[in-house]
Motif scaffolding. Structure first.
Motif, mmCIF file in Angstrom:
data_model
loop_
_atom_site.group_PDB
_atom_site.id
_atom_site.type_symbol
_atom_site.label_atom_id
_atom_site.label_comp_id
_atom_site.label_asym_id
_atom_site.label_seq_id
_atom_site.Cartn_x
_atom_site.Cartn_y
_atom_site.Cartn_z
ATOM 1 N N LEU A 90 0.831 -1.204 0.000
ATOM 2 C CA LEU A 90 0.000 0.000 0.000
ATOM 3 C C LEU A 90 0.866 1.255 0.000
ATOM 4 O O LEU A 90 0.626 2.201 -0.757
ATOM 5 N N ALA A 91 1.888 1.261 0.858
ATOM 6 C CA ALA A 91 2.752 2.435 0.981
ATOM 7 C C ALA A 91 3.530 2.685 -0.309
ATOM 8 O O ALA A 91 3.684 3.826 -0.753
ATOM 9 N N ARG A 92 4.016 1.614 -0.905
ATOM 10 C CA ARG A 92 4.812 1.731 -2.130
ATOM 11 C C ARG A 92 3.984 2.298 -3.282
ATOM 12 O O ARG A 92 4.457 3.118 -4.071
ATOM 13 N N ASN A 93 2.728 1.861 -3.364
ATOM 14 C CA ASN A 93 1.909 2.176 -4.535
ATOM 15 C C ASN A 93 1.011 3.395 -4.378
ATOM 16 O O ASN A 93 0.528 3.924 -5.390
ATOM 17 N N HIS A 94 0.782 3.846 -3.131
ATOM 18 C CA HIS A 94 -0.228 4.892 -2.954
ATOM 19 C C HIS A 94 0.215 6.003 -1.998
ATOM 20 O O HIS A 94 -0.426 6.250 -0.959
ATOM 21 N N PRO A 95 1.273 6.717 -2.352
ATOM 22 C CA PRO A 95 1.686 7.843 -1.505
ATOM 23 C C PRO A 95 0.662 8.980 -1.491
ATOM 24 O O PRO A 95 0.724 9.851 -0.619
ATOM 25 N N GLU A 96 -0.292 8.962 -2.432
ATOM 26 C CA GLU A 96 -1.330 9.995 -2.438
ATOM 27 C C GLU A 96 -2.358 9.786 -1.328
ATOM 28 O O GLU A 96 -3.106 10.701 -1.000
ATOM 29 N N ARG A 97 -2.373 8.590 -0.739
ATOM 30 C CA ARG A 97 -3.334 8.297 0.319
ATOM 31 C C ARG A 97 -2.700 8.294 1.709
ATOM 32 O O ARG A 97 -3.409 8.426 2.710
ATOM 33 N N TYR A 98 -1.381 8.083 1.774
ATOM 34 C CA TYR A 98 -0.724 7.881 3.070
ATOM 35 C C TYR A 98 0.384 8.911 3.285
ATOM 36 O O TYR A 98 1.195 9.166 2.387
ATOM 37 N N SER A 99 0.415 9.488 4.481
ATOM 38 C CA SER A 99 1.423 10.499 4.804
ATOM 39 C C SER A 99 2.717 9.868 5.281
ATOM 40 O O SER A 99 3.776 10.509 5.238
ATOM 41 N N ALA A 100 2.660 8.616 5.736
ATOM 42 C CA ALA A 100 3.856 7.891 6.179
ATOM 43 C C ALA A 100 3.492 6.426 6.342
ATOM 44 O O ALA A 100 2.316 6.068 6.516
ATOM 45 N N TYR A 101 4.520 5.584 6.284
ATOM 46 C CA TYR A 101 4.352 4.162 6.589
ATOM 47 C C TYR A 101 5.185 3.809 7.808
ATOM 48 O O TYR A 101 6.364 4.153 7.890
ATOM 49 N N VAL A 102 4.550 3.122 8.765
ATOM 50 C CA VAL A 102 5.245 2.630 9.951
ATOM 51 C C VAL A 102 5.035 1.122 10.013
ATOM 52 O O VAL A 102 3.900 0.651 10.150
ATOM 53 N N GLY A 103 6.121 0.362 9.910
ATOM 54 C CA GLY A 103 6.051 -1.088 10.030
ATOM 55 C C GLY A 103 6.659 -1.540 11.338
ATOM 56 O O GLY A 103 7.760 -1.110 11.698
ATOM 57 N N THR A 104 5.933 -2.382 12.057
ATOM 58 C CA THR A 104 6.460 -2.959 13.287
ATOM 59 C C THR A 104 6.151 -4.453 13.279
ATOM 60 O O THR A 104 5.134 -4.863 12.719
ATOM 61 N N ASP A 105 7.034 -5.280 13.861
ATOM 62 C CA ASP A 105 6.984 -6.723 13.609
ATOM 63 C C ASP A 105 7.021 -6.942 12.096
ATOM 64 O O ASP A 105 6.337 -7.805 11.558
ATOM 65 N N GLN A 106 7.835 -6.128 11.438
ATOM 66 C CA GLN A 106 7.862 -6.088 9.975
ATOM 67 C C GLN A 106 8.345 -7.410 9.382
ATOM 68 O O GLN A 106 9.399 -7.921 9.751
ATOM 69 N N ASN A 107 7.560 -7.936 8.448
ATOM 70 C CA ASN A 107 7.976 -9.103 7.669
ATOM 71 C C ASN A 107 8.807 -8.653 6.473
ATOM 72 O O ASN A 107 8.407 -7.732 5.756
ATOM 73 N N ILE A 108 9.929 -9.285 6.264
ATOM 74 C CA ILE A 108 10.664 -9.150 5.008
ATOM 75 C C ILE A 108 10.810 -10.566 4.457
ATOM 76 O O ILE A 108 11.660 -11.337 4.884
ATOM 77 N N VAL A 109 9.931 -10.917 3.557
ATOM 78 C CA VAL A 109 9.929 -12.273 3.016
ATOM 79 C C VAL A 109 11.134 -12.463 2.104
ATOM 80 O O VAL A 109 11.815 -13.493 2.152
ATOM 81 N N GLY A 110 11.377 -11.468 1.254
ATOM 82 C CA GLY A 110 12.585 -11.462 0.436
ATOM 83 C C GLY A 110 12.740 -12.650 -0.489
ATOM 84 O O GLY A 110 13.862 -13.099 -0.751
#
Length: 340
Positions: free
Chosen positions: A142-162
């Motif tokens: 969501l954060a990557r694709n829609h900066p027009e909707r979100y003022s910031a992204y905060v990830g906690t317990d963040q998954n990085i599947v990689g």
């Protein structure tokens, strides 16, 4: 005796949750999202505060039970908690047969609808997106694709599947089981193999359960934070708590859908501020893969911080420390105000 104590505790917590400020908001209802009724709660002491939209984890684990623990957040932010399809009161309303399509793509589209509903309902242009645990998989997209909707992204317990390249958490679990002499459990995990894309939904859930129950700090957090929040929630009856747990089992099918995601391939360029606040001792979503991803990210503002003495559920084990990070690092960026 136990039920009496529960009743007294719930009554005290309900009193604590009362919002009495003139410009406050405390409303919750079902909203038609993605063709089904989905539960949305909005709480805060001042409607002029920045709005946070949470993307909860699990999958299927509503954050509504943590409302008493995060009461202080509502003095500085308006907190929107949404029970996704397959979770919490959304699951309770329709049961398993009325959840519709349960896929990550569908949750992503639901999240956009919820975002637009909240923006219109509260009269704001953008909201702060705060995702935890399994919800961070959708949150990053969501954060990557829609900066027009979100003022910031905060990830906690963040998954990085990689793309499954990092197997450090899996290897650490095998080592922990071997050291503890739990040969049967270790054999089961070893038989699953390090590639989660080959796991079934049951395998995925069993792996997570094994990680949680074999790490002392994570297990303690489950008992003292998660289970206590469930048991004493003033917002849930005993029947609703049973449904809450059934929702998590129902939503296990989402787990394997995430195993082939590669956040690096999807993109490390963000057009909004990005923050990662991770438990320093998290064994389920370890901090090091998150730190490496943070280093690869390009964004107008980016920040990474460890929450000390915390495993998974870091923001709920130490809600005051998480709030401090929100106030000192995130809020000044999204409001343009100096740190208070």
């Amino acid at each position: 005796m136990l039920l009496t104590y529960r009743a007294l505790k719930r009554r005290a917590l309900a009193k604590k949750l009362a919002i009495t400020t003139a410009n406050g908001v405390d409303e919750s209802s079902y909203v038609r999202i993605g063709g089904i009724d989905q539960w949305i709660s909005v709480r805060g002491e001042d409607r002029t505060n920045p709005v946070i939209l949470e993307i909860h984890g699990g999958p299927g684990a509503s954050n509504l039970v943590f409302t008493p623990r995060t009461r202080a957040w509502e003095r500085h932010f308006t907190i929107v908690r949404w029970d996704m399809r397959g979770a919490g009161r959304t699951f309770a309303a329709g049961g398993p047969e009325r959840q519709g399509e349960l896929t990550l793509d569908r949750l992503y589209q639901d999240a956009l609808e919820v975002t637009d509903h909240v923006r219109a309902r509260l009269g704001v242009d953008k909201v702060v997106l705060v995702a935890n645990s399994f919800g961070t998989i959708t949150g990053l997209r969501l954060a990557r694709n829609h900066p027009e909707r979100y003022s910031a992204y905060v990830g906690t317990d963040q998954n990085i599947v990689g793309g499954g390249r990092d197997t450090s958490a899996y290897e650490a679990l095998l080592a922990r089981l071997e050291k503890a002499g739990k040969t049967k459990q270790r054999a089961k995990v070893a038989a699953m193999g390090p590639d989660p894309s080959a796991w079934s939904a049951h395998d995925w859930a069993e792996y997570a359960k094994t990680v949680v129950t074999t790490d002392p700090l994570t297990y303690d957090t489950m008992k003292t934070v998660v289970i206590r929040s469930l048991w004493f929630s003033p917002l849930h009856t005993l029947r609703e708590l049973r449904t809450y747990l059934k929702a998590q089992t129902f939503s296990e099918v989402l787990g394997p859908q995430a195993t082939t995601i590669d956040e690096y391939t999807e993109g490390t360029a963000f057009r909004l501020p990005v923050f990662f606040f991770q438990g320093d001792s998290d064994v389920l979503t370890p901090p090091e893969p998150v730190r490496r991803f943070h280093e690869a990210v390009s964004a107008p503002v980016k920040d990474f911080a460890l929450i000390g003495e915390a495993s998974h559920f870091a923001s709920f084990r130490h809600p005051e420390r998480f709030l401090d990070l929100l106030l000192t690092r995130v809020r000044p960026v999204v409001t343009g105000e100096a740190v208070r």
